[in-house]
Design a protein around this motif. Structure first.
Motif, short mmCIF file in Angstrom:
data_model
loop_
_atom_site.label_atom_id
_atom_site.label_comp_id
_atom_site.label_asym_id
_atom_site.label_seq_id
_atom_site.Cartn_x
_atom_site.Cartn_y
_atom_site.Cartn_z
N GLN A 1 0.79 -1.14 0.04
CA GLN A 1 0.01 0.32 0.01
C GLN A 1 0.98 1.20 0.15
O GLN A 1 0.50 2.45 -0.58
CB GLN A 1 -0.94 -0.11 1.11
N LYS A 2 2.03 1.21 0.57
CA LYS A 2 3.05 2.31 0.52
C LYS A 2 3.66 2.51 -0.88
O LYS A 2 4.71 3.29 -0.82
CB LYS A 2 4.11 2.24 1.73
N GLY A 3 3.54 1.45 -1.63
CA GLY A 3 4.38 1.42 -2.92
C GLY A 3 5.63 0.68 -3.12
O GLY A 3 6.42 0.86 -4.07
N LEU A 4 5.71 0.23 -2.05
CA LEU A 4 7.22 -0.31 -1.62
C LEU A 4 7.18 -2.08 -2.06
O LEU A 4 6.96 -2.93 -1.50
CB LEU A 4 7.66 -0.49 -0.35
N HIS A 5 6.82 -2.13 -3.45
CA HIS A 5 6.35 -3.59 -4.10
C HIS A 5 7.68 -4.52 -4.12
O HIS A 5 7.31 -5.65 -3.68
CB HIS A 5 6.07 -3.41 -5.59
N LYS A 6 8.82 -4.26 -4.30
CA LYS A 6 9.85 -5.13 -4.21
C LYS A 6 10.02 -5.93 -2.88
O LYS A 6 10.26 -6.76 -2.52
CB LYS A 6 11.22 -4.76 -4.78
N GLN A 7 10.07 -4.68 -1.76
CA GLN A 7 10.23 -5.08 -0.24
C GLN A 7 8.80 -6.07 0.07
O GLN A 7 8.95 -7.11 0.76
CB GLN A 7 10.14 -3.90 0.39
N ALA A 8 7.82 -5.72 -0.61
CA ALA A 8 6.53 -6.70 -0.15
C ALA A 8 6.71 -7.95 -0.55
O ALA A 8 6.58 -9.03 -0.06
CB ALA A 8 5.43 -5.90 -0.64
N LEU A 9 7.12 -8.25 -2.15
CA LEU A 9 7.33 -9.38 -2.69
C LEU A 9 8.46 -10.17 -1.91
O LEU A 9 8.51 -11.37 -1.94
CB LEU A 9 7.79 -8.96 -4.17
N LYS A 10 9.44 -9.63 -1.46
CA LYS A 10 10.50 -10.30 -0.61
C LYS A 10 9.97 -11.01 0.60
O LYS A 10 10.15 -11.92 1.01
CB LYS A 10 11.87 -9.26 -0.25
#
Length: 511
Positions: free
Chosen positions: A108-117
């Motif tokens: 939701q914060k737009g930190l997509h790569k961190q979320a995927l990790k």
């Protein structure tokens, strides 16, 4: 007790340990703004109460009548949040869900790569722990992120997610089908009891077979196998096919022993599996089988791999004392068994709010039976009446057989004052049962007959009834009725003029 059961907040507060209460107060005071918060004042007041009393709360002006409901709901939620943060309540499932929540926040914060990790690590853990439902949720969020944003995380990522999603969807479908079947069979056993005729037997078998067709046991994972074995245990319990109940209860327990890491994730089902295993071994009179399995169970629940909480402790309590009492029964050690009763009653009081009434009443029946075997008929009646006079939705079979045990005790003790009235009331009860059998009425009529006979006539009645019971034991649907209370063993002891303990020991040797 009734007031305590009505108010969930009060029950929750009374269940908290000293450390949990301390952590809650630290939690609500963490920013220094909640010192005088009304919900904390309410918590302190409820904590001091021995019984829930709403009038005291209103008198102390902690809240108005109109606001109290909302205040209690807010306090309830804050306690649950505090408990969720407590390390003692953390388990694999909660930790995985926490990781999923963290990934959602990052997404939701737009930190997509961190979320995927985070999601990738959580998914691997979920698959290793066979938490397919959570794994499915993780994959769905991965698909959302990958489909909305060009992450270029891994080549062939879409194909990999599609494959994983399809595999888990199929596995979840098997697990859902088997868990639904298990729940349905368990519900049937609780609401309608055991199968009582051939027509019901055929219906149950047909229903079961349709649900398990095309399921290959060798292709199932741990969770699916667990539901598969559970469904078979409950089906065979319903059908009173104890040979197969024993087979699948054993496989249920062995599944955990072959996958010991799963005991930590599913402690309740490990306890339940052993509960059914011990119960069936008791029906077979297998002293050695119970003692061997019981020792292994106790070693596991005392080991470091086992997760202890209030729920698992209450189930261990039930399993432990039911099994100990059963061992005394099949050994005929009634006098030794009565020495366990004071300790058992203290434990029953400790776990009263954590255990459903039916299981507590089963323990009362065992206590009453233990006193009967030790010839303490007054206590047999005392504890039997605790069952009869209890309120709530109680199984008919339990109430009927408690009445029969009381009649046996009244006959043995010569308590004639209300004997005839008790027989009449028992007959009325049998007529009101949903599916009474001829055996139920034969048993009540037997006690009606012997009440007014002299000793010679009574002996003839005992011999005649023994013949009827021998015929009933050949009927698969009457067997269960004769297992609740060993009335046949008692009748035999009267006919042969020996102590009932001798009959029990002979029976164990035969089995």
């Amino acid at each position: 007790m009734s007031e305590l059961q009505k108010d969930f907040l009060f029950v929750l507060i009374k269940s908290l340990s000293t450390s949990e209460k301390r952590q809650f107060k630290l939690y609500v005071n963490r920013l220094g703004i909640n010192v005088d918060a009304k919900f904390l004042l309410l918590f302190s007041e409820l904590d001091k109460m021995k019984e829930y009393n709403e009038e005291i709360i209103l008198e102390k002006k902690i809240s108005s009548k109109q606001q109290l409901s909302n205040l209690k709901a807010h306090l309830y939620k804050q306690i649950l949040v505090s408990l969720r943060l407590n390390p003692s309540h953390q388990n694999n499932r909660m930790q995985l869900r926490e990781q999923l929540d963290f990934a959602n926040i990052l997404y939701q914060k737009g930190l997509h790569k961190q979320a995927l990790k985070i999601l990738d690590k959580a998914k691997q853990s979920a698959l290793e722990l066979d938490e397919k439902t959570i794994a499915s949720e993780i994959i769905e969020l991965e698909k959302v992120i990958e489909s909305q944003f060009i992450t270029r995380s891994i080549d062939g990522r879409a194909d990999e997610l599609i494959r994983q999603s399809s595999e888990i969807s199929l596995q979840n479908r098997y697990a859902t089908r088997l868990s639904n079947l298990s729940l349905k069979l368990y519900s049937e056993m609780l609401t309608h009891g055991y199968i009582k005729n051939d027509e019901d037997r055929e219906k149950t078998i047909d229903f079961f077979d349709k649900k398990v067709t095309k399921i290959d046991l060798n292709k199932l994972n741990f969770t699916e196998k667990l539901w598969y074995y559970k469904a078979h245990v409950w089906k065979n319990q319903l059908l009173q096919d104890y040979k197969y109940t024993l087979k699948y209860a054993y496989q249920w327990v062995e599944l955990f022993h072959q996958n010991p890491e799963m005991i930590k994730s599913h402690p309740v089902w490990y306890i339940k599996g052993n509960t059914y295993l011990f119960k069936i071994l008791f029906l077979y009179g297998s002293i050695r089988g119970i003692e061997k399995s019981f020792e292994k169970f106790n070693n596991v629940v005392k080991s470091e791999i086992f997760v202890h909480n209030e729920n698992s402790q209450s189930l261990i309590f039930l399993n432990y004392y039911n099994t100990l009492m059963n061992l005394y029964f099949i050994k005929g050690d009634f006098f030794k068994g009565t020495k366990l009763i004071p300790e058992l009653e203290l434990k029953m009081e400790k776990f009263r709010d954590k255990v459903d009434e039916h299981h507590l009443l089963i323990l009362y029946l065992k206590i009453a039976s233990m006193y009967f075997g030790s010839k303490n008929y007054q206590n047999t009646i005392k504890y039997g009446l605790k069952i009869i006079n209890s309120k709530g939705n109680i199984q008919e079979d339990l109430l009927f057989h408690t009445r029969i045990l009381i009649l046996m005790a009244k006959f043995e003790a010569g308590f004639d004052d209300d004997y005839d009235d008790f027989v009449k009331n028992t007959l009325k009860f049998a007529k009101k049962m949903k599916n009474p059998s001829d055996l139920h009425f034969n048993i009540v009529n037997f006690f009606k007959q012997i009440g007014d006979k002299n000793s010679t006539e009574q002996m003839s009645a005992f011999k005649e009834f023994e013949t009827k019971l021998e015929e009933s034991e050949k009927n698969r649907y009457d067997k269960r009725t004769l297992m609740y209370i060993d009335i046949h063993g008692w009748i035999k002891s009267k006919v042969r003029n020996v102590d009932v303990i001798e009959i029990i020991k002979e029976k164990v040797k035969t089995k």
